[in-house]
Design a protein around this motif. Structure first.
Motif, PDB file in Angstrom:
ATOM      1  N   PRO A   1      13.799  17.842  17.414  1.00 43.47           N
ATOM      2  CA  PRO A   1      14.412  16.798  17.155  1.00 43.47           C
ATOM      3  C   PRO A   1      15.880  16.644  16.854  1.00 43.47           C
ATOM      4  CG  PRO A   1      12.449  16.474  16.163  1.00 43.47           C
ATOM      5  CD  PRO A   1      12.749  18.061  16.788  1.00 43.47           C
TER       6      PRO A   1
ATOM      7  N   ASP B   1      20.908  15.538  18.198  1.00 42.17           N
ATOM      8  CA  ASP B   1      19.576  14.686  17.686  1.00 42.17           C
ATOM      9  C   ASP B   1      19.180  13.901  18.642  1.00 42.17           C
ATOM     10  OD1 ASP B   1      20.155  12.236  16.502  1.00 42.17           O
ATOM     11  OD2 ASP B   1      21.401  13.307  15.142  1.00 42.17           O
ATOM     12  N   SER B   2      17.712  13.471  18.479  1.00 46.10           N
ATOM     13  CA  SER B   2      17.263  12.321  19.240  1.00 46.10           C
ATOM     14  C   SER B   2      17.769  10.926  19.125  1.00 46.10           C
ATOM     15  CB  SER B   2      15.682  12.508  19.088  1.00 46.10           C
ATOM     16  OG  SER B   2      15.022  13.867  19.513  1.00 46.10           O
TER      17      SER B   2
END
Length: 64
Positions: free
Chosen positions: A47, A11-12
């Motif tokens: 994301p 994930d970001s």
């Protein structure tokens, strides 16, 4: 002996989380990996996404 699949969630915000899961048969393990990976159809990375890799039979499921 378990057939091991390595899961990786990216994930970001917080990076990467990795975990392993053992299955009784190679077929179950490969199906689990396929079910996760077939959802990754976006042309760009979202994301949050998860991938899975079949690692093969192992005496013990790796601990994180």
């Amino acid at each position: 002996m378990k057939h091991v699949v390595k899961f990786r969630e990216s994930d970001s915000w917080s990076g990467v989380e990795i975990w392993h899961r053992g299955y009784d048969t190679e077929e179950e393990a490969r199906l689990a990996a396929h079910e996760v990976n077939k959802q990754n159809t976006a042309k760009t990375a979202p994301p949050v996404y998860t991938t899975a890799s079949y690692l093969g039979p192992m005496a013990e499921v790796p601990k994180e």
